[in-house]
Design a protein around this motif. Sequence first.
Motif, PDB file in Angstrom:
ATOM      1  N   THR A  15       0.690  -1.120  -0.040  1.00  0.00           N
ATOM      2  CA  THR A  15      -0.012  -0.129   0.066  1.00  0.00           C
ATOM      3  C   THR A  15       0.945   1.317  -0.101  1.00  0.00           C
ATOM      4  O   THR A  15       0.673   2.324  -0.856  1.00  0.00           O
ATOM      5  N   LEU A  16       2.000   1.280   0.882  1.00  0.00           N
ATOM      6  CA  LEU A  16       2.720   2.464   1.021  1.00  0.00           C
ATOM      7  C   LEU A  16       3.555   2.742  -0.488  1.00  0.00           C
ATOM      8  O   LEU A  16       3.845   3.651  -0.833  1.00  0.00           O
ATOM      9  N   GLU A  17       3.855   1.275  -1.135  1.00  0.00           N
ATOM     10  CA  GLU A  17       4.516   1.337  -2.270  1.00  0.00           C
ATOM     11  C   GLU A  17       3.650   2.111  -3.427  1.00  0.00           C
ATOM     12  O   GLU A  17       3.967   3.162  -4.373  1.00  0.00           O
ATOM     13  N   GLU A  18       2.248   1.667  -3.423  1.00  0.00           N
ATOM     14  CA  GLU A  18       1.306   2.495  -4.391  1.00  0.00           C
ATOM     15  C   GLU A  18       0.998   3.666  -4.092  1.00  0.00           C
ATOM     16  O   GLU A  18       1.013   4.642  -5.275  1.00  0.00           O
ATOM     17  N   LYS A  19       1.165   4.297  -3.023  1.00  0.00           N
ATOM     18  CA  LYS A  19       1.158   5.765  -2.566  1.00  0.00           C
ATOM     19  C   LYS A  19       2.462   6.419  -3.012  1.00  0.00           C
ATOM     20  O   LYS A  19       2.258   7.682  -3.024  1.00  0.00           O
ATOM     21  N   GLY A  20       3.471   5.629  -3.508  1.00  0.00           N
ATOM     22  CA  GLY A  20       4.572   6.390  -3.914  1.00  0.00           C
ATOM     23  C   GLY A  20       5.740   6.640  -2.627  1.00  0.00           C
ATOM     24  O   GLY A  20       6.479   7.449  -2.766  1.00  0.00           O
ATOM     25  N   HIS A  21       5.425   6.330  -1.521  1.00  0.00           N
ATOM     26  CA  HIS A  21       6.053   6.561  -0.457  1.00  0.00           C
ATOM     27  C   HIS A  21       7.368   5.495   0.055  1.00  0.00           C
ATOM     28  O   HIS A  21       8.355   5.605   0.837  1.00  0.00           O
ATOM     29  N   VAL A  22       7.308   4.279  -0.882  1.00  0.00           N
ATOM     30  CA  VAL A  22       8.325   3.185  -0.598  1.00  0.00           C
ATOM     31  C   VAL A  22       8.709   2.558  -2.003  1.00  0.00           C
ATOM     32  O   VAL A  22       7.750   2.770  -2.812  1.00  0.00           O
ATOM     33  N   ARG A  23       9.742   2.063  -2.114  1.00  0.00           N
ATOM     34  CA  ARG A  23      10.025   1.389  -3.398  1.00  0.00           C
ATOM     35  C   ARG A  23      10.756  -0.153  -2.879  1.00  0.00           C
ATOM     36  O   ARG A  23      11.006  -0.054  -1.584  1.00  0.00           O
ATOM     37  N   HIS A  24      10.750  -0.969  -3.851  1.00  0.00           N
ATOM     38  CA  HIS A  24      11.507  -2.124  -3.453  1.00  0.00           C
ATOM     39  C   HIS A  24      12.483  -2.539  -4.576  1.00  0.00           C
ATOM     40  O   HIS A  24      12.234  -2.350  -5.589  1.00  0.00           O
ATOM     41  N   GLU A  25      13.271  -3.436  -3.897  1.00  0.00           N
ATOM     42  CA  GLU A  25      14.298  -4.005  -4.889  1.00  0.00           C
ATOM     43  C   GLU A  25      14.266  -5.433  -4.706  1.00  0.00           C
ATOM     44  O   GLU A  25      14.113  -6.038  -3.496  1.00  0.00           O
ATOM     45  N   GLU A  26      14.557  -6.383  -5.708  1.00  0.00           N
ATOM     46  CA  GLU A  26      14.741  -7.951  -5.302  1.00  0.00           C
ATOM     47  C   GLU A  26      15.979  -8.007  -4.623  1.00  0.00           C
ATOM     48  O   GLU A  26      17.095  -7.571  -4.944  1.00  0.00           O
ATOM     49  N   GLU A  27      16.047  -8.791  -3.593  1.00  0.00           N
ATOM     50  CA  GLU A  27      17.164  -9.567  -2.898  1.00  0.00           C
ATOM     51  C   GLU A  27      17.083 -10.959  -2.499  1.00  0.00           C
ATOM     52  O   GLU A  27      16.367 -11.401  -1.548  1.00  0.00           O
ATOM     53  N   GLY A  28      17.520 -11.657  -3.468  1.00  0.00           N
ATOM     54  CA  GLY A  28      17.282 -13.156  -3.395  1.00  0.00           C
ATOM     55  C   GLY A  28      15.749 -13.525  -3.790  1.00  0.00           C
ATOM     56  O   GLY A  28      15.273 -13.035  -4.470  1.00  0.00           O
ATOM     57  N   ARG A  29      15.284 -13.950  -2.700  1.00  0.00           N
ATOM     58  CA  ARG A  29      13.844 -14.421  -2.869  1.00  0.00           C
ATOM     59  C   ARG A  29      13.057 -13.583  -2.243  1.00  0.00           C
ATOM     60  O   ARG A  29      11.745 -13.624  -2.205  1.00  0.00           O
ATOM     61  N   ALA A  30      13.658 -12.526  -1.492  1.00  0.00           N
ATOM     62  CA  ALA A  30      12.670 -11.479  -0.673  1.00  0.00           C
ATOM     63  C   ALA A  30      12.810 -10.199  -1.705  1.00  0.00           C
ATOM     64  O   ALA A  30      13.652  -9.972  -2.432  1.00  0.00           O
ATOM     65  N   TYR A  31      12.255  -9.266  -0.982  1.00  0.00           N
ATOM     66  CA  TYR A  31      12.121  -7.658  -1.460  1.00  0.00           C
ATOM     67  C   TYR A  31      12.545  -6.975  -0.370  1.00  0.00           C
ATOM     68  O   TYR A  31      12.193  -7.229   0.577  1.00  0.00           O
ATOM     69  N   ARG A  32      13.614  -5.960  -0.758  1.00  0.00           N
ATOM     70  CA  ARG A  32      14.167  -5.065   0.254  1.00  0.00           C
ATOM     71  C   ARG A  32      13.489  -3.844   0.020  1.00  0.00           C
ATOM     72  O   ARG A  32      13.153  -3.325  -1.287  1.00  0.00           O
TER      73      ARG A  32
END
Length: 70
Positions: free
Chosen positions: A46-63
Amino acid sequence: MEISFTERELDVMAVLWELDSATVAEVQERLTDELAYTTVLTILRTLEEKGHVRHEEEGRAYRYYPLVDR
């Protein structure tokens, strides 16, 4: 532009601001309330959809990284 967070979103953002980045599991273990992994993931998405957070792949998880300052 004023940014507003729900109480839960603010709890998650506080962890990201403290750590500079975190996986869902890292956020989950630092929260004072015991929330399910999927609940924390939903908040982060939800925070990512609002533009407050981003993620990057890190192995099998997202950071996740905060995009707004405290």
